[in-house]
Design an enzyme around this catalytic site. Structure first.
Site, PDB file in Angstrom:
ATOM      1  N   GLU A   1      30.709  37.231  43.343  1.00  0.00           N
ATOM      2  CA  GLU A   1      31.513  38.435  43.113  1.00  0.00           C
ATOM      3  C   GLU A   1      30.623  39.651  42.870  1.00  0.00           C
ATOM      4  O   GLU A   1      30.955  40.766  43.274  1.00  0.00           O
ATOM      5  CB  GLU A   1      32.464  38.206  41.937  1.00  0.00           C
ATOM      6  CG  GLU A   1      33.540  37.186  42.298  1.00  0.00           C
ATOM      7  CD  GLU A   1      34.311  36.650  41.108  1.00  0.00           C
ATOM      8  OE1 GLU A   1      35.389  37.164  40.836  1.00  0.00           O
ATOM      9  OE2 GLU A   1      33.826  35.697  40.463  1.00  0.00           O
TER      10      GLU A   1
ATOM     11  N   HIS B   1      41.149  37.310  41.280  1.00  0.00           N
ATOM     12  CA  HIS B   1      39.974  36.719  41.964  1.00  0.00           C
ATOM     13  C   HIS B   1      39.807  37.288  43.376  1.00  0.00           C
ATOM     14  O   HIS B   1      39.243  36.634  44.253  1.00  0.00           O
ATOM     15  CB  HIS B   1      40.100  35.174  42.102  1.00  0.00           C
ATOM     16  CG  HIS B   1      40.110  34.425  40.808  1.00  0.00           C
ATOM     17  ND1 HIS B   1      40.933  33.351  40.588  1.00  0.00           N
ATOM     18  CD2 HIS B   1      39.388  34.571  39.686  1.00  0.00           C
ATOM     19  CE1 HIS B   1      40.721  32.867  39.378  1.00  0.00           C
ATOM     20  NE2 HIS B   1      39.780  33.593  38.802  1.00  0.00           N
TER      21      HIS B   1
ATOM     22  N   ARG C   1      45.344  27.044  30.990  1.00  0.00           N
ATOM     23  CA  ARG C   1      46.602  27.743  31.328  1.00  0.00           C
ATOM     24  C   ARG C   1      47.585  26.801  32.016  1.00  0.00           C
ATOM     25  O   ARG C   1      47.173  25.987  32.842  1.00  0.00           O
ATOM     26  CB  ARG C   1      46.322  28.934  32.251  1.00  0.00           C
ATOM     27  CG  ARG C   1      45.515  30.018  31.591  1.00  0.00           C
ATOM     28  CD  ARG C   1      45.161  31.122  32.571  1.00  0.00           C
ATOM     29  NE  ARG C   1      43.770  31.505  32.408  1.00  0.00           N
ATOM     30  CZ  ARG C   1      43.070  32.221  33.273  1.00  0.00           C
ATOM     31  NH1 ARG C   1      43.643  32.669  34.376  1.00  0.00           N
ATOM     32  NH2 ARG C   1      41.815  32.518  33.048  1.00  0.00           N
TER      33      ARG C   1
ATOM     34  N   ASN D   1      30.118  43.884  34.430  1.00  0.00           N
ATOM     35  CA  ASN D   1      31.389  43.179  34.249  1.00  0.00           C
ATOM     36  C   ASN D   1      31.637  43.032  32.750  1.00  0.00           C
ATOM     37  O   ASN D   1      31.047  42.170  32.107  1.00  0.00           O
ATOM     38  CB  ASN D   1      31.299  41.816  34.948  1.00  0.00           C
ATOM     39  CG  ASN D   1      32.571  41.003  34.801  1.00  0.00           C
ATOM     40  OD1 ASN D   1      33.538  41.434  34.158  1.00  0.00           O
ATOM     41  ND2 ASN D   1      32.575  39.816  35.387  1.00  0.00           N
TER      42      ASN D   1
ATOM     43  N   ARG E   1      33.335  45.768  37.689  1.00  0.00           N
ATOM     44  CA  ARG E   1      34.477  44.906  37.957  1.00  0.00           C
ATOM     45  C   ARG E   1      35.633  45.395  37.089  1.00  0.00           C
ATOM     46  O   ARG E   1      35.475  45.546  35.876  1.00  0.00           O
ATOM     47  CB  ARG E   1      34.131  43.472  37.582  1.00  0.00           C
ATOM     48  CG  ARG E   1      35.275  42.555  37.834  1.00  0.00           C
ATOM     49  CD  ARG E   1      34.981  41.171  37.351  1.00  0.00           C
ATOM     50  NE  ARG E   1      36.019  40.273  37.802  1.00  0.00           N
ATOM     51  CZ  ARG E   1      36.101  39.023  37.427  1.00  0.00           C
ATOM     52  NH1 ARG E   1      35.205  38.515  36.620  1.00  0.00           N
ATOM     53  NH2 ARG E   1      37.072  38.259  37.865  1.00  0.00           N
TER      54      ARG E   1
END
Ligand code: AMP
Length: 401
Positions: free
Chosen positions: A384, A180, A241, A7, A91
């Protein structure tokens, strides 16, 4: 079969080497500060202490080389030879509409990933660098791309199109993609397993609440809506965010504060959210502590965050015509009983309530709703890397027969 999961971020590489026969993580680690002073590889082999290797790591290719060297090192390695790595799973942040599932990487696939760079300028380029480095260093090993967006490609047009002229969808691919995806897919599947039911019989709302946060409505095994959009900025209020805001605020603020497009982008992505509201931190541990100490803006940040999650849950119940399970995952979802409690407080009308004793759970898969609740509430740690490894295994296994 052993799968290396990679990743790559802009200045980091996370990795895991997983033995697929028993899904055991043989080694995992992190390369940090690529291209910066103080670059370092932190490597944790199974059953041994973490090794920290400091070195000048100028680019992703050097970082990947260090990872491969660490995996075969005579002291802290876990394999004898790189030949033992059967496949590499990467990923990849954005697959746009080009990819609806994980794929074996070919030159055409690389072009497809490159086409999506414009939509994920910070994320796809390092992903590409990681793939190129592996292709060079272990050229005979097949590589698979697993996309953050792919799971949400099942959304219908009514969920993924914005109220903008249709031409900008056709011209620029301006639509909701969602992110996600691997996490939402994994925890939904886990919840179905815990209910001893097929995903195809369930309506599940998955709440991935980490520094980045998103919610997905998964109806009968398919993502039909999700809160992140064209970019990971939309939806929930997050650590730094803003989440969804009135779009008219953007030109207004740009004029008032003389901001360039880059500055407003940074403002909404890095300075807003829980950090901006509280003025304290983007880390929920700090926020929870400050709120407990009576800081009003920290309390407000928590209220706003949890209120947004709750209202998304309500809208996804409406979108699916009901819900069978609600799942909490990621840093906050897995660890914060306070956030879970605040989100679920008021959902009694759905036929569910959190059991406060069960809700003290941290980082372990558990049902936390009261006995006999019609709608089950779960905490499920996401994984993940395991989804990436499983997809890679599934795609590459036939190549070896
Ligand atoms: P992630 O992006 O999934 O790594 O999640 C990071 C977020 O989870 C940060 O805001 C952390 O503060 C939050 N987090 C991690 N552990 C806890 C905890 N024990 N209590 C509250 N928040 C936590």
């Amino acid at each position: 079969m052993k799968v290396l999961v990679v990743n790559c971020g802009s200045s980091s590489i996370k990795y895991q080497l997983i033995n697929m026969e028993d899904e055991l993580v043989l080694a995992k680690g992190l390369v940090e500060r690529i291209g910066l002073d103080g670059s370092v590889l932190k490597h944790s082999p199974i059953g041994q202490d973490k090794t920290v290797l400091e070195a000048k790591i100028e680019n992703h290719a050097q970082g990947i080389k260090m990872v491969l060297d660490a995996l075969v090192d005579s002291n802290h390695g876990v394999i004898k030879n790189l030949n033992e790595i059967s496949a590499v799973g990467h990923r990849v942040a954005h697959g746009g509409e080009n990819f609806t599932d994980s794929v074996l990487i070919t030159p055409d696939v690389m072009s497809g990933i490159e086409e999506c760079v414009e939509m994920a300028p910070l994320h796809n380029p390092p992903n590409i660098l990681g793939i190129e480095a592996c292709a060079k260093l272990v050229p005979s090993v097949p590589q698979v791309a697993v996309f953050d967006t792919a799971f949400h490609q099942t959304m219908p047009k009514m969920a993924f199109l914005y109220g903008l002229p249709y031409e900008v969808y056709e011209k620029y691919g301006l639509r909701r993609y969602g992110f996600h995806g691997t996490s939402h897919k994994y925890v939904a599947q886990q919840a179905a397993d815990m209910l001893d039911e097929h995903m195809t019989n369930l309506r599940i709302i998955t709440c991935h609440l980490g520094n980045g946060a998103s919610i997905a409505a998964i109806k009968f095994g398919k993502s039909i809506d999700t809160s992140m959009g064209f970019t990971p900025l939309e939806g929930l209020v997050m650590g730094t965010r803003s989440g969804a805001i009135d779009p008219a605020i953007i030109p207004y603020l740009m004029k008032k504060e003389s901001m360039t497009p880059e500055q407003i982008d940074e403002y909404l992505n890095k300075k807003s959210g829980v950090l901006g509201i509280s003025g304290i931190s983007s880390d929920f541990r700090d926020i929870e502590q400050a709120a407990a100490d009576g800081n009003e803006r920290a309390e407000l940040a928590l209220e706003i965050f949890t209120y947004k999650v709750k209202t998304y849950i309500g809208s996804y119940v409406a979108a699916m015509g009901g819900v069978d399970a609600i799942v909490f995952t990621a840093g906050l979802g897995e660890n914060s009983s306070l956030v879970r409690d605040k989100v679920c407080n008021g959902l009694e009308y759905l036929g569910t309530r959190i059991d406060s004793d069960k809700n003290s759970v941290r980082g372990e898969a558990k049902e936390i709703s009261v006995d006999g609740a019609k709608v089950k509430i779960f905490v499920i740690p996401t994984n993940e890397e395991l989804v990436i490894a499983r997809d890679t295994d599934l795609i590459c296994r036939p190549l070896f027969h």
